[in-house]
Design an enzyme around this catalytic site. Structure first.
Site, PDB file in Angstrom:
ATOM      1  N   GLU A 110       0.828  -1.203   0.000  1.00 50.94           N
ATOM      2  CA  GLU A 110       0.000   0.000   0.000  1.00 50.94           C
ATOM      3  C   GLU A 110       0.868   1.260   0.000  1.00 50.94           C
ATOM      4  O   GLU A 110       0.545   2.246  -0.686  1.00 50.94           O
ATOM      5  CB  GLU A 110      -0.934  -0.014   1.201  1.00 50.94           C
ATOM      6  CG  GLU A 110      -1.994  -1.104   1.125  1.00 50.94           C
ATOM      7  CD  GLU A 110      -2.733  -1.299   2.437  1.00 50.94           C
ATOM      8  OE1 GLU A 110      -2.876  -0.308   3.176  1.00 50.94           O
ATOM      9  OE2 GLU A 110      -3.143  -2.438   2.721  1.00 50.94           O
ATOM     10  N   GLU A 130      -3.699 -10.197   3.495  1.00 50.54           N
ATOM     11  CA  GLU A 130      -4.550  -9.962   4.660  1.00 50.54           C
ATOM     12  C   GLU A 130      -5.721 -10.937   4.751  1.00 50.54           C
ATOM     13  O   GLU A 130      -6.103 -11.363   5.844  1.00 50.54           O
ATOM     14  CB  GLU A 130      -5.087  -8.523   4.636  1.00 50.54           C
ATOM     15  CG  GLU A 130      -4.050  -7.459   4.956  1.00 50.54           C
ATOM     16  CD  GLU A 130      -3.282  -6.989   3.734  1.00 50.54           C
ATOM     17  OE1 GLU A 130      -2.625  -5.944   3.819  1.00 50.54           O
ATOM     18  OE2 GLU A 130      -3.339  -7.674   2.685  1.00 50.54           O
TER      19      GLU A 130
END
Length: 249
Positions: A110, A130
């Protein structure tokens, strides 16, 4: 080794994630340190480069114990600090470059997506694992489909797998792909080129990218007209126009 290293070299601020023993996995305090380093860059800094210590990883993302046993309130607090850090990078008025020297995973991915440009070597691997922990990919994972297309973004996020850079060769995810020994020189060259423009126009152009991402076409066009006109309030704009010489052919 611990908190990110902050070093100003010439007019480039280097932010180095410095936990190589755990593939530069991030702890919450690292996020705050990065946020502060990005936001505190003074006028002498013309560009920011983020990278990781060692030769194994840019970052493996948030340390796995960050969310272990967390309550909803604690999870919200931690992920909010991820959002603040990644947002500080994406919204910085300065050009930002991710020098990717290895694994680029989770919140590390990210951070790389939040940067304006990415420099990588051919063996870098990317992923958003995740979902395998029972939590969604969030924050600037929302940008992924702009780089790789919606179908591939869904695959990456829903499988949680790692992907080689070669899978994205057609997307431009990495702006430069070079040998590991050439990463720093390439990042410096890009940072120097991006930092050569007036601070006012770089900040304005980056703000327009955000407008174009978050609003419809006509709003983006109308806003760009206003921003264009407002830049003529700055003497630096008029000097740049006077000084401009086309590059020789």
């Amino acid at each position: 080794m611990g908190l990110p290293l902050i070093e100003d070299e010439a007019d480039i601020r280097w932010i180095t994630l410095d936990r190589p023993e755990i593939r530069n996995a991030l702890r919450v305090e690292d996020l705050d340190h990065i946020t502060s380093a990005v936001r505190s860059a003074g006028p002498e800094v013309r560009a920011i480069v983020l990278t990781g210590s060692g030769d194994r990883a840019f970052s493996a993302g948030m340390h796995t114990d960050t969310f272990a046993g967390a309550t909803p309130a604690a999870a919200r607090e931690s992920i909010t600090r991820v959002r603040e850090c990644v947002g500080a990078v994406r919204l910085s008025p300065l050009p930002t470059i991710a020098l990717l020297n290895g694994f680029c995973i989770g919140a590390g991915f990210e951070l790389a997506l939040a940067c304006d440009l990415r420099v990588a070597h051919p063996e870098v691997r990317f992923g958003l694992p995740e979902i395998r922990l029972g939590i969604p990919s969030v924050v600037d994972a929302a940008l992924l489909h702009h780089y790789v297309g919606l179908s591939k973004a869904k695959e990456i996020i829903l499988t949680g797998d790692l992907y080689p850079l070669a899978d994205f060769s057609h997307t431009g995810l990495a702006n430069r792909v070079v040998a590991p020994a050439e990463l720093r020189e390439t990042a410096v060259d890009l940072a120097t080129r991006l930092g050569a423009h007036t601070a006012e126009v770089t900040a304005a152009q980056k703000g327009l990218f955000e407008t174009w991402l978050n609003h419809g076409l006509q709003h983006g066009i109308d806003t760009s007209v206003d921003v264009f006109a407002e830049l003529f309030e700055h003497p630096a704009t008029l000097r740049a126009i006077d000084d401009y010489r086309p590059a020789p052919r």
